[in-house]
Every structure is written in structure tokens, then in C-alpha cells.
Design a protein around this motif. Structure first.
Motif, PDB file in Angstrom:
ATOM      1  N   THR A   1       0.854  -1.174   0.000  1.00 22.31           N
ATOM      2  CA  THR A   1       0.000   0.000   0.000  1.00 22.31           C
ATOM      3  C   THR A   1       0.893   1.227   0.000  1.00 22.31           C
ATOM      4  O   THR A   1       1.775   1.365   0.835  1.00 22.31           O
ATOM      5  N   ARG A   2       0.636   2.104  -0.944  1.00 22.66           N
ATOM      6  CA  ARG A   2       1.448   3.315  -1.056  1.00 22.66           C
ATOM      7  C   ARG A   2       0.781   4.434  -0.277  1.00 22.66           C
ATOM      8  O   ARG A   2      -0.408   4.664  -0.413  1.00 22.66           O
ATOM      9  N   THR A   3       1.576   5.106   0.527  1.00 19.45           N
ATOM     10  CA  THR A   3       1.043   6.210   1.330  1.00 19.45           C
ATOM     11  C   THR A   3       1.843   7.492   1.115  1.00 19.45           C
ATOM     12  O   THR A   3       1.772   8.395   1.929  1.00 19.45           O
ATOM     13  N   ASP A   4       2.579   7.541   0.010  1.00 18.24           N
ATOM     14  CA  ASP A   4       3.347   8.750  -0.283  1.00 18.24           C
ATOM     15  C   ASP A   4       2.382   9.887  -0.633  1.00 18.24           C
ATOM     16  O   ASP A   4       1.228   9.646  -1.004  1.00 18.24           O
ATOM     17  N   PRO A   5       2.826  11.132  -0.514  1.00 16.56           N
ATOM     18  CA  PRO A   5       1.930  12.270  -0.764  1.00 16.56           C
ATOM     19  C   PRO A   5       1.277  12.257  -2.154  1.00 16.56           C
ATOM     20  O   PRO A   5       0.108  12.609  -2.276  1.00 16.56           O
ATOM     21  N   LEU A   6       1.998  11.858  -3.183  1.00 15.87           N
ATOM     22  CA  LEU A   6       1.418  11.829  -4.528  1.00 15.87           C
ATOM     23  C   LEU A   6       0.269  10.825  -4.605  1.00 15.87           C
ATOM     24  O   LEU A   6      -0.801  11.136  -5.135  1.00 15.87           O
ATOM     25  N   THR A   7       0.486   9.633  -4.070  1.00 18.32           N
ATOM     26  CA  THR A   7      -0.573   8.616  -4.074  1.00 18.32           C
ATOM     27  C   THR A   7      -1.787   9.112  -3.307  1.00 18.32           C
ATOM     28  O   THR A   7      -2.923   8.972  -3.767  1.00 18.32           O
ATOM     29  N   LEU A   8      -1.563   9.693  -2.149  1.00 21.59           N
ATOM     30  CA  LEU A   8      -2.679  10.200  -1.341  1.00 21.59           C
ATOM     31  C   LEU A   8      -3.442  11.298  -2.076  1.00 21.59           C
ATOM     32  O   LEU A   8      -4.671  11.358  -2.028  1.00 21.59           O
ATOM     33  N   GLU A   9      -2.717  12.166  -2.788  1.00 22.90           N
ATOM     34  CA  GLU A   9      -3.378  13.227  -3.559  1.00 22.90           C
ATOM     35  C   GLU A   9      -4.217  12.631  -4.698  1.00 22.90           C
ATOM     36  O   GLU A   9      -5.352  13.061  -4.940  1.00 22.90           O
ATOM     37  N   VAL A  10      -3.684  11.618  -5.396  1.00 29.77           N
ATOM     38  CA  VAL A  10      -4.423  10.978  -6.488  1.00 29.77           C
ATOM     39  C   VAL A  10      -5.693  10.328  -5.944  1.00 29.77           C
ATOM     40  O   VAL A  10      -6.774  10.467  -6.522  1.00 29.77           O
TER      41      VAL A  10
ATOM     42  N   GLU B   1      -7.363  11.152  -3.281  1.00 27.21           N
ATOM     43  CA  GLU B   1      -8.288  12.237  -2.920  1.00 27.21           C
ATOM     44  C   GLU B   1      -8.961  12.820  -4.168  1.00 27.21           C
ATOM     45  O   GLU B   1     -10.161  13.076  -4.176  1.00 27.21           O
ATOM     46  N   LEU B   2      -8.203  13.009  -5.230  1.00 24.23           N
ATOM     47  CA  LEU B   2      -8.770  13.539  -6.480  1.00 24.23           C
ATOM     48  C   LEU B   2      -9.783  12.572  -7.089  1.00 24.23           C
ATOM     49  O   LEU B   2     -10.840  13.001  -7.568  1.00 24.23           O
ATOM     50  N   ILE B   3      -9.476  11.286  -7.064  1.00 23.83           N
ATOM     51  CA  ILE B   3     -10.428  10.295  -7.579  1.00 23.83           C
ATOM     52  C   ILE B   3     -11.716  10.363  -6.766  1.00 23.83           C
ATOM     53  O   ILE B   3     -12.816  10.354  -7.326  1.00 23.83           O
ATOM     54  N   GLY B   4     -11.594  10.455  -5.452  1.00 24.51           N
ATOM     55  CA  GLY B   4     -12.781  10.567  -4.595  1.00 24.51           C
ATOM     56  C   GLY B   4     -13.609  11.797  -4.921  1.00 24.51           C
ATOM     57  O   GLY B   4     -14.847  11.741  -4.964  1.00 24.51           O
ATOM     58  N   THR B   5     -12.948  12.912  -5.183  1.00 24.08           N
ATOM     59  CA  THR B   5     -13.646  14.148  -5.528  1.00 24.08           C
ATOM     60  C   THR B   5     -14.365  14.013  -6.870  1.00 24.08           C
ATOM     61  O   THR B   5     -15.519  14.437  -7.011  1.00 24.08           O
ATOM     62  N   VAL B   6     -13.706  13.412  -7.843  1.00 21.96           N
ATOM     63  CA  VAL B   6     -14.329  13.202  -9.160  1.00 21.96           C
ATOM     64  C   VAL B   6     -15.561  12.318  -9.015  1.00 21.96           C
ATOM     65  O   VAL B   6     -16.632  12.627  -9.563  1.00 21.96           O
ATOM     66  N   VAL B   7     -15.443  11.230  -8.265  1.00 25.13           N
ATOM     67  CA  VAL B   7     -16.573  10.304  -8.083  1.00 25.13           C
ATOM     68  C   VAL B   7     -17.735  11.021  -7.395  1.00 25.13           C
ATOM     69  O   VAL B   7     -18.888  10.911  -7.828  1.00 25.13           O
ATOM     70  N   ALA B   8     -17.442  11.769  -6.348  1.00 23.13           N
ATOM     71  CA  ALA B   8     -18.500  12.483  -5.620  1.00 23.13           C
ATOM     72  C   ALA B   8     -19.205  13.487  -6.522  1.00 23.13           C
ATOM     73  O   ALA B   8     -20.433  13.580  -6.518  1.00 23.13           O
ATOM     74  N   ARG B   9     -18.442  14.238  -7.320  1.00 20.98           N
ATOM     75  CA  ARG B   9     -19.062  15.213  -8.231  1.00 20.98           C
ATOM     76  C   ARG B   9     -19.875  14.530  -9.315  1.00 20.98           C
ATOM     77  O   ARG B   9     -20.938  15.001  -9.704  1.00 20.98           O
ATOM     78  N   TYR B  10     -19.390  13.401  -9.817  1.00 25.32           N
ATOM     79  CA  TYR B  10     -20.119  12.646 -10.829  1.00 25.32           C
ATOM     80  C   TYR B  10     -21.475  12.205 -10.271  1.00 25.32           C
ATOM     81  O   TYR B  10     -22.515  12.409 -10.911  1.00 25.32           O
TER      82      TYR B  10
END
Length: 147
Positions: free
Chosen positions: A4-13, A15-24
């Protein structure tokens, strides 16, 4: 075993996927409400507009219980948007299929969803294909398709 990757880039991606799904889903629910449908009813109608299918397959695609799908199909059928018909390949199986009115409604729903389409239109064909292929890989479909 995958790590499981927990680096800042992975966490940001993530979070962005979650935001896209919620807006969709938010936009989908708004579009559905404009047609006096619930979001779940609209999603089922959208699926059926691609191909008629049995309740079991709808439930698998939506990751829900078949009994929930039966209730959704019942309500869509009452509204004249969906019909049940025998599967030509197996007459014991009933397929849910959109009526002409249901297919029109599904098209109107698709046409009203602009959230993803507008930003995607700004991407080149190559960028959209790359995004599609990356999303497919994330979902476990690593074979690139050119459709």
C-alpha cells in the motif's frame, strides 16, 4: 502481495479520484431528479440502454442485492421506462430492457451530464486515451483496447 502506497502523490491521487466520483454522482443525481428518478433508477436505466440484461447481471454491475434491483425495475416498469421480456437465448430468464421512452430518457440523462465531458473535451485524444488506459489498469483490466 501488493504494498500500500502512502506517499503524498498517491494520497493526492486517491483524494482527487474521490472528488471526481462524488461530483459525478452529485451531477447524476441532479440529472435523475430532473426526470423524477432516483440516482439508482437512472443508473439502471443507463445500463439497460447499453444492452438488455437479467436482474442478476444488473446487481453484479451495480454491486448490490438482486432484490434491490427488482424493486428498481418494478418502479421503472410502472413508469413505462423498462419492460421485462424473455431472453431469446434462455426463455426461463427474464431480461430487463428499456422501452422506447426509457431509451430516450437514458439518452437525455447522458446528454445532461457535462461535469466530466467538458474537462475531458479540453484534453487531446492521446491524453484521453492515456487516462482511459490508466483507469482500466487501476480496475484490473490491463489489456489496452483501441475502441
Amino acid at each position: 502481495m501488493a504494498t500500500t502506497r502512502t506517499d503524498p502523490l498517491t494520497l493526492e491521487v486517491v483524494e482527487l479520484i474521490g472528488t471526481v466520483v462524488a461530483r459525478y454522482y452529485e451531477e447524476y443525481d441532479e440529472a435523475a431528479a430532473a426526470h423524477s428518478l432516483t440516482g439508482a433508477q437512472a443508473r439502471v436505466l443507463g445500463l439497460l440502454s447499453l444492452e438488455p440484461m437479467p436482474m442478476r447481471k444488473i446487481a453484479q454491475k451495480l454491486k448490490c442485492e438482486p432484490s434491490n434491483v427488482t424493486g428498481i425495475i418494478d418502479r421503472l416498469e410502472t413508469r413505462g421506462l423498462v419492460e421485462r421480456r424473455p431472453d431469446p437465448a434462455d426463455r426461463r430468464v427474464k431480461l430487463a430492457a428499456p422501452t422506447e421512452k426509457g431509451a430516450r430518457t437514458a439518452q437525455q440523462l447522458r446528454d445532461s451530464l457535462t461535469f466530466a465531458r467538458e474537462p475531458l473535451a479540453e484534453l487531446s485524444d492521446g491524453d484521453r486515451a492515456m487516462l482511459r488506459d490508466l483507469l482500466r489498469r487501476m480496475l484490473g483490466d490491463s489489456a489496452p483496447r483501441h475502441d
